[in-house]
Each structure stands twice: as structure tokens, then as C-alpha cells.
Design a protein around this motif. Structure first.
Motif, mmCIF file in Angstrom:
data_model
loop_
_atom_site.group_PDB
_atom_site.id
_atom_site.type_symbol
_atom_site.label_atom_id
_atom_site.label_comp_id
_atom_site.label_asym_id
_atom_site.label_seq_id
_atom_site.Cartn_x
_atom_site.Cartn_y
_atom_site.Cartn_z
ATOM 1 N N GLU A 216 0.746 -1.146 -0.047
ATOM 2 C CA GLU A 216 -0.074 -0.083 -0.044
ATOM 3 C C GLU A 216 1.019 1.168 -0.127
ATOM 4 O O GLU A 216 0.402 2.509 -0.288
ATOM 5 C CB GLU A 216 -1.063 -0.049 1.090
ATOM 6 N N ARG A 223 3.577 -3.448 -6.739
ATOM 7 C CA ARG A 223 2.811 -4.148 -5.733
ATOM 8 C C ARG A 223 2.852 -5.802 -6.229
ATOM 9 O O ARG A 223 3.095 -5.940 -7.539
ATOM 10 C CB ARG A 223 1.459 -3.783 -5.643
ATOM 11 N N TRP A 227 -1.660 -9.011 -4.464
ATOM 12 C CA TRP A 227 -2.491 -7.761 -3.915
ATOM 13 C C TRP A 227 -3.459 -7.180 -5.006
ATOM 14 O O TRP A 227 -2.924 -7.011 -5.998
ATOM 15 C CB TRP A 227 -1.263 -6.668 -3.566
ATOM 16 N N TRP A 234 -10.976 -3.100 4.326
ATOM 17 C CA TRP A 234 -10.018 -2.108 4.457
ATOM 18 C C TRP A 234 -10.133 -1.633 5.918
ATOM 19 O O TRP A 234 -11.174 -1.473 6.493
ATOM 20 C CB TRP A 234 -10.039 -1.027 3.591
ATOM 21 N N TRP A 242 -4.776 -0.171 4.857
ATOM 22 C CA TRP A 242 -4.255 -1.461 4.558
ATOM 23 C C TRP A 242 -5.295 -2.357 4.021
ATOM 24 O O TRP A 242 -6.506 -2.317 4.597
ATOM 25 C CB TRP A 242 -3.661 -1.872 6.031
ATOM 26 N N ASN A 243 -5.206 -2.951 3.219
ATOM 27 C CA ASN A 243 -5.898 -4.143 2.606
ATOM 28 C C ASN A 243 -5.948 -5.336 3.836
ATOM 29 O O ASN A 243 -4.966 -6.198 3.720
ATOM 30 C CB ASN A 243 -5.342 -4.427 1.429
#
Length: 298
Positions: A216, A223, A227, A234, A242-243
């Protein structure tokens, strides 16, 4: 967000220069911390031996004979300091060698700098080694694997705030627990994904792990394929979204809250050198076992 995180004052400039020196200058990082906390006069170096021409496991290993001043009366005692080229802010201290070269390991000291300050700590070591001097050359080896005790003392600098005593000790030990957890996960990851991967230094280490752990914070092109924002859940921590779906796929249950809260990213920004040192600790010890031939350089 970036303006909040990094100070633009003198301290930030100084420590930025220190970070750039990690792969080139062994003493600059150490001396920066010593000068800022006033401890630079506590030790005098007498003679320095180094393995300049050894293989990748031994190159840059340095053993210095020193005189230390301790106590309120400034009592002097001799000893040795061992450093490893790839980890310039790590120091292993030992007693003065006896007639047969045998010495006792006494302590480990480490300084982890960042752009707004540093973490530093010391801990006791239990173990032995041998160090023989023969004119302009010397031989060094550890005798087995030393035992490492808990962090016994430390200091933290954040911008102009200095944390010492029990507060620093608690913060350092808590961070260490998280570092143990993430470096254990790193070793497991490499075992299953890239078993033969070796790191040439801190920059290489950071370049490999940052896209995996903190995608992120990077551009989309940097990435990992795993991802994706599609269908993701989230959360926000340390001013970053943040995922959580990626977190759950990547990490075990113990580490997920640390990443999703931003705590892991804060550890990375403030103590990446510490994470690298802890990850490589077994390698560091292996590099110090076996007879290492050194040449006098000072």
C-alpha cells in the motif's frame, strides 16, 4: 502524511547521512549516537585488526583492542570489540584475552538509526572465544554459539524527545517481540518461496520485503501480483489504508493485527536495520566461528 512523519530539522539531516553510510562507513553510525548522547569518551581504541581479503562470510570482520573507562571514578579496563562489516552498528564486547587467547563475551550493543532518531540497546552475552596476536597479524574465533540474554538497557530518540530508563526498556522489549515474530515469518516465507535467497545488505533486504509487506505504500507497478483492491476489506492505521484481505492471505493470525494497525510499518520505518540484524543473527554467528585470520590496520 510524509511531512508529519519526517522532521526537517538538523537531527533528521544528520541521521539521513548516517543511514546512507550503513554500507560504507563502519564507525560513522556508531559515533553519531555516541556524540549525541555524550558517551564517545568512554572507550579508547588501541589496535585494530581486520579481515579485508577474506571470503563473503568473513570479509569486514574487525577486532579492536580497547581500553574502557567505567564507574564514577573512571576505572580503566582492557577488552576487545568485534564488529562485522555488513552490520556496522552491531558491537560484540569481550574481556581482555588471557595468555592462551581465550576471552569471555560480555555484551552485545546495537544502534538502529532512522530519519527522526534511533533505537539503541545492550544485552549480556554468555560465551567464549579466542583471539591471538602475532605481530602484525591475529587469529580470531568464537568457541560455540553464545547465549543472548534479554535487553538490559536502552535508549530511544524520536525527533527531540529522548526516552530512557524503564519506559525505553519496555518499548524496546515490546518491539523486539514483534521483530522476533516477523523475522520468524520471513524465514518461513523464504523456505517455501525462495529458499536460496541471500541478501547483500540492508538496501537489498528492504527492497525485497517492502513490496511484500507494505504494498500500500508503493506505486501500483511495484505491488505483488497477489495484492488486489477488488473485493478487499480495508482498515486504517498510521494514516494508511491497509488491505485486510491481503493481510489475511499473507500472514498468520498473530501478525495480522500488527500489519493492519500500522504497527508493523512503524517498526519498519523506525527499526529496519534492527529487523535485518535479527533476521541475519544466525548467519552473523556462523561467520564468526572457525579460525579467521586478521591483519593489523591501525
Amino acid at each position: 502524511m510524509k511531512d508529519k512523519r519526517y522532521s526537517r530539522g538538523l537531527l533528521a539531516v544528520l541521521l539521513n547521512a548516517v543511514l546512507l553510510s550503513l554500507t560504507g562507513c563502519v564507525t560513522m553510525v556508531q559515533k553519531t549516537g555516541e556524540l549525541l548522547d555524550g558517551s564517545a569518551r568512554a572507550e579508547k581504541t588501541l589496535v585494530v585488526f581486520e579481515d579485508k581479503n577474506g571470503g563473503p562470510d568473513h570479509k569486514g570482520i574487525r577486532v579492536s583492542q580497547v581500553v574502557r573507562k567505567r564507574g564514577s571514578q573512571g576505572e580503566a579496563s582492557e577488552g576487545i570489540v568485534i564488529t562485522v562489516g555488513a552490520f556496522p552498528t552491531l558491537r560484540l564486547s569481550g574481556s581482555a584475552p588471557a595468555w592462551d587467547g581465550r576471552f569471555a563475551l560480555e555484551s552485545l550493543e546495537f544502534l538502529s538509526p532512522n530519519l527522526t532518531g534511533w533505537n539503541e540497546f545492550s544485552r549480556e552475552l554468555l560465551g567464549e572465544g579466542r583471539f591471538w596476536v602475532n605481530g602484525l597479524s591475529a587469529t580470531f574465533t568464537l568457541l560455540g554459539t553464545p547465549s543472548v540474554l534479554d535487553i538490559g538497557a536502552g535508549k530511544i530518540r524520536r525527533n527531540t524527545t529522548r526516552i530512557t530508563g524503564a519506559q525505553a526498556l519496555t518499548a524496546l522489549r515490546n518491539r523486539e517481540e514483534r521483530i522476533y515474530a516477523i523475522t520468524g515469518w520471513m524465514r518461513e516465507w523464504l523456505e517455501s518461496h525462495e529458499k536460496d535467497r541471500r541478501f547483500t545488505g540492508l538496501e537489498d533486504f528492504e527492497g525485497y520485503w517492502k513490496p511484500i509487506l507494505f504494498p500500500e505504500t508503493l506505486r501500483a507497478t511495484q505491488r505483488p501480483v497477489a495484492w488486489t483492491a477488488e473485493g478487499a476489506e480495508w482498515t486504517r492505521g498510521e494514516d494508511i489504508r491497509w488491505n485486510k484481505t491481503y493481510t489475511a492471505a499473507l500472514l498468520g493470525e498473530e501478525l495480522r493485527p500488527i500489519r493492519d494497525s500500522g504497527t508493523l510499518f512503524r517498526d519498519w520505518e523506525e527499526a529496519a536495520a534492527w529487523i535485518y540484524y535479527q533476521f541475519a543473527w544466525d548467519y552473523i554467528l556462523e561467520s564468526l566461528i572457525g579460525e579467521i585470520r586478521l591483519s593489523k590496520i591501525k
